[in-house]
Design a protein around this motif. Structure first.
Motif, PDB file in Angstrom:
ATOM      1  N   LEU A   6       8.637  -1.400  -1.749  1.00 55.00           N
ATOM      2  CA  LEU A   6       8.221  -1.187  -0.367  1.00 55.00           C
ATOM      3  C   LEU A   6       7.616   0.182  -0.107  1.00 55.00           C
ATOM      4  O   LEU A   6       6.823   0.339   0.823  1.00 55.00           O
ATOM      5  CB  LEU A   6       9.420  -1.385   0.571  1.00 55.00           C
ATOM      6  CG  LEU A   6       9.869  -2.819   0.812  1.00 55.00           C
ATOM      7  CD1 LEU A   6      11.088  -2.839   1.713  1.00 55.00           C
ATOM      8  CD2 LEU A   6       8.752  -3.641   1.443  1.00 55.00           C
ATOM      9  N   VAL A   7       7.986   1.156  -0.916  1.00 54.94           N
ATOM     10  CA  VAL A   7       7.596   2.531  -0.606  1.00 54.94           C
ATOM     11  C   VAL A   7       6.090   2.671  -0.460  1.00 54.94           C
ATOM     12  O   VAL A   7       5.572   3.109   0.584  1.00 54.94           O
ATOM     13  CB  VAL A   7       8.124   3.494  -1.697  1.00 54.94           C
ATOM     14  CG1 VAL A   7       7.534   4.888  -1.491  1.00 54.94           C
ATOM     15  CG2 VAL A   7       9.643   3.546  -1.650  1.00 54.94           C
ATOM     16  N   SER A   8       5.344   2.300  -1.483  1.00 61.34           N
ATOM     17  CA  SER A   8       3.895   2.497  -1.454  1.00 61.34           C
ATOM     18  C   SER A   8       3.205   1.529  -0.500  1.00 61.34           C
ATOM     19  O   SER A   8       2.254   1.912   0.191  1.00 61.34           O
ATOM     20  CB  SER A   8       3.321   2.336  -2.870  1.00 61.34           C
ATOM     21  OG  SER A   8       3.611   1.043  -3.378  1.00 61.34           O
ATOM     22  N   THR A   9       3.678   0.290  -0.442  1.00 68.40           N
ATOM     23  CA  THR A   9       2.999  -0.701   0.399  1.00 68.40           C
ATOM     24  C   THR A   9       3.185  -0.405   1.885  1.00 68.40           C
ATOM     25  O   THR A   9       2.248  -0.559   2.675  1.00 68.40           O
ATOM     26  CB  THR A   9       3.520  -2.109   0.084  1.00 68.40           C
ATOM     27  OG1 THR A   9       4.956  -2.130   0.166  1.00 68.40           O
ATOM     28  CG2 THR A   9       3.106  -2.548  -1.297  1.00 68.40           C
ATOM     29  N   VAL A  10       4.378   0.015   2.278  1.00 67.95           N
ATOM     30  CA  VAL A  10       4.617   0.349   3.685  1.00 67.95           C
ATOM     31  C   VAL A  10       3.803   1.569   4.085  1.00 67.95           C
ATOM     32  O   VAL A  10       3.201   1.613   5.170  1.00 67.95           O
ATOM     33  CB  VAL A  10       6.117   0.583   3.942  1.00 67.95           C
ATOM     34  CG1 VAL A  10       6.341   1.134   5.342  1.00 67.95           C
ATOM     35  CG2 VAL A  10       6.889  -0.716   3.778  1.00 67.95           C
ATOM     36  N   SER A  43      -3.721  -3.631   2.678  1.00 69.07           N
ATOM     37  CA  SER A  43      -2.308  -3.254   2.692  1.00 69.07           C
ATOM     38  C   SER A  43      -1.446  -4.377   3.263  1.00 69.07           C
ATOM     39  O   SER A  43      -0.282  -4.548   2.853  1.00 69.07           O
ATOM     40  CB  SER A  43      -2.111  -1.974   3.492  1.00 69.07           C
ATOM     41  OG  SER A  43      -2.551  -2.135   4.829  1.00 69.07           O
ATOM     42  N   LEU A  44      -2.004  -5.135   4.205  1.00 68.96           N
ATOM     43  CA  LEU A  44      -1.267  -6.280   4.742  1.00 68.96           C
ATOM     44  C   LEU A  44      -0.988  -7.303   3.653  1.00 68.96           C
ATOM     45  O   LEU A  44       0.136  -7.815   3.534  1.00 68.96           O
ATOM     46  CB  LEU A  44      -2.065  -6.930   5.875  1.00 68.96           C
ATOM     47  CG  LEU A  44      -1.569  -8.305   6.349  1.00 68.96           C
ATOM     48  CD1 LEU A  44      -0.195  -8.199   6.990  1.00 68.96           C
ATOM     49  CD2 LEU A  44      -2.564  -8.937   7.311  1.00 68.96           C
ATOM     50  N   ALA A  45      -2.017  -7.605   2.849  1.00 74.41           N
ATOM     51  CA  ALA A  45      -1.819  -8.569   1.758  1.00 74.41           C
ATOM     52  C   ALA A  45      -0.766  -8.076   0.777  1.00 74.41           C
ATOM     53  O   ALA A  45       0.086  -8.843   0.313  1.00 74.41           O
ATOM     54  CB  ALA A  45      -3.149  -8.815   1.043  1.00 74.41           C
ATOM     55  N   SER A  46      -0.792  -6.773   0.478  1.00 71.23           N
ATOM     56  CA  SER A  46       0.186  -6.213  -0.463  1.00 71.23           C
ATOM     57  C   SER A  46       1.595  -6.251   0.119  1.00 71.23           C
ATOM     58  O   SER A  46       2.548  -6.660  -0.559  1.00 71.23           O
ATOM     59  CB  SER A  46      -0.197  -4.778  -0.819  1.00 71.23           C
ATOM     60  OG  SER A  46      -1.455  -4.726  -1.453  1.00 71.23           O
ATOM     61  N   LEU A  47       1.722  -5.824   1.378  1.00 76.81           N
ATOM     62  CA  LEU A  47       3.048  -5.759   1.988  1.00 76.81           C
ATOM     63  C   LEU A  47       3.632  -7.148   2.195  1.00 76.81           C
ATOM     64  O   LEU A  47       4.815  -7.382   1.904  1.00 76.81           O
ATOM     65  CB  LEU A  47       2.962  -5.018   3.321  1.00 76.81           C
ATOM     66  CG  LEU A  47       4.286  -4.832   4.081  1.00 76.81           C
ATOM     67  CD1 LEU A  47       5.326  -4.160   3.201  1.00 76.81           C
ATOM     68  CD2 LEU A  47       4.055  -4.028   5.354  1.00 76.81           C
TER      69      LEU A  47
END
Length: 374
Positions: A229-233, A274-278
């Motif tokens: 979560l760290v990088s994606t958030v 970033s939405l797709a990643s998160l």
């Protein structure tokens, strides 16, 4: 008789306990499977939400055709609902949303009318996400980490994407107001409160997303959640902040500033990535937690079967041993009775009743034989 009574006294309570444990396990397995289907449904809705935001911005800027991403997302979501819609009771909502999306290209007129049509569609999409979470029991999951993760995915994340897009489009609409001073004032009186509400909602959604993710990390059994979560958030939040800056809320709220379309376009692209990643991280982590729960329930089910089988075998062994012992005692008793019924065996040392006593005279025949011999 005593053995049978003891067997009943053991098997009946054990059977009742087994049935209760088995039924509870089956209910938990059914709930887990339903939640897994809910996660799959939300995974399909996430790109649809993003595509709807993209389609709204394109329509506001004058595009008459729906973007290819929206068409692909609708097709993919239709296939998912075809498989899971009946189970999750989402078929009616999805049909309404799909039909409304299909009518979007036909909406003509002022940009504000086009915008409102897209607002209605996005509201239907968000309601569908909440219904999927509710009907799949994800929203009522007893585990804290899963409960917060589903809240972050089905509510905070999707609503943030919609509200950010709505905020950006409203800023363009406000900046594009034309006409007389009275007409501008009337338009601003309608659009500026919506813009301000969107800005406030974005801030609330991002704060809620952060809080739910932090709560999930603080109380989870997943060893990968925190690191994933760290990088994606951070990337998602940076995208939101860039979009907000591009919309220039401080000046647009007064009607005197100008948004930065180029900055918003760049921020929107970053936001979608970033939405797709998160969303992918959230879906993967929720799926992993539910898979682990399913494995535990399978193990518990197997343990219940083994314990029940061992108990039945133990009772059968006791009954068998008691039966063998009873038959052996019956056989021994029959042998004793047979032996007691037999006549007594003659004593080889006892004198026969036909033999004259010692010293008595023998009969005449004996004497005659004796003389004949002589």
């Amino acid at each position: 008789m005593l053995t049978a009574v003891l067997a009943v006294l053991i098997l009946v309570p054990a059977g009742i306990l087994f049935i209760r444990v088995w039924q509870q396990n089956e209910d938990d397995r059914s709930d887990t499977k339903l939640e897994q289907q809910g996660v799959e449904y939300l995974a399909g809705l996430s790109p649809l939400i993003s595509a709807l935001a993209e389609a709204q911005s394109a329509a506001i800027q004058g595009s008459a055709e729906a973007p290819a991403s929206l068409t692909a997302a609708v097709t993919r979501m239709g296939a998912i609902d075809q498989r899971l819609g009946d189970t999750l009771s989402t078929r009616e909502r999805w049909t309404s949303l799909r039909d409304t999306i299909g009518r979007l290209p036909a909406v003509k007129g002022e940009k504000t009318q086009i915008f409102q049509a897209h607002v209605e569609v996005s509201a239907l999409a968000l309601a569908l996400a909440r219904a999927a979470a509710e009907n799949s029991t994800l929203s009522r999951d007893p585990d804290t980490d899963l409960a917060h993760l589903q809240q972050a995915l089905a509510v905070d994340l999707m609503d943030t994407v919609i509200q950010v897009s709505r905020m950006g489009d409203l800023s363009l609409l406000v900046a594009g107001i034309s006409g007389s001073a009275t007409e501008k004032a009337q338009a601003q009186a309608v659009l500026l409160p919506q813009f301000g509400a969107a800005v406030n909602q974005v801030n609330a959604d991002v704060a809620g997303l952060t809080d739910n993710l932090q709560a999930a990390v603080d109380d989870t059994t997943s060893v990968t959640l925190s690191g994933s979560l760290v990088s994606t958030v951070d990337a998602f939040r940076r995208g939101v902040e860039s979009f907000v800056r591009g919309a220039s809320p401080a000046t647009t709220l007064t009607g005197s500033g100008q948004p930065q379309p180029a900055a918003m376009a760049t921020a929107q692209s970053q936001l979608q990535t970033s939405l797709a990643s998160l969303s992918g991280v959230l879906v993967r982590e929720m799926g992993g937690l539910l898979d682990a729960r399913s494995d535990r329930l399978d193990t518990r089910r197997l343990e219940a079967i083994v314990v029940a089988a061992a108990l039945v075998l133990l009772v059968l062994a006791v009954i068998l041993l008691a039966t063998v012992g009873r038959r052996r005692r019956a056989a021994d008793s029959a042998d004793d009775e047979a032996l007691s019924a037999l006549p007594d065996a003659p004593d080889p040392f006892a004198r026969s009743s036909l033999e004259p006593p010692y010293g008595a005279e023998v009969g005449s025949n004996r004497r005659e034989r004796s003389g004949a011999v002589r």
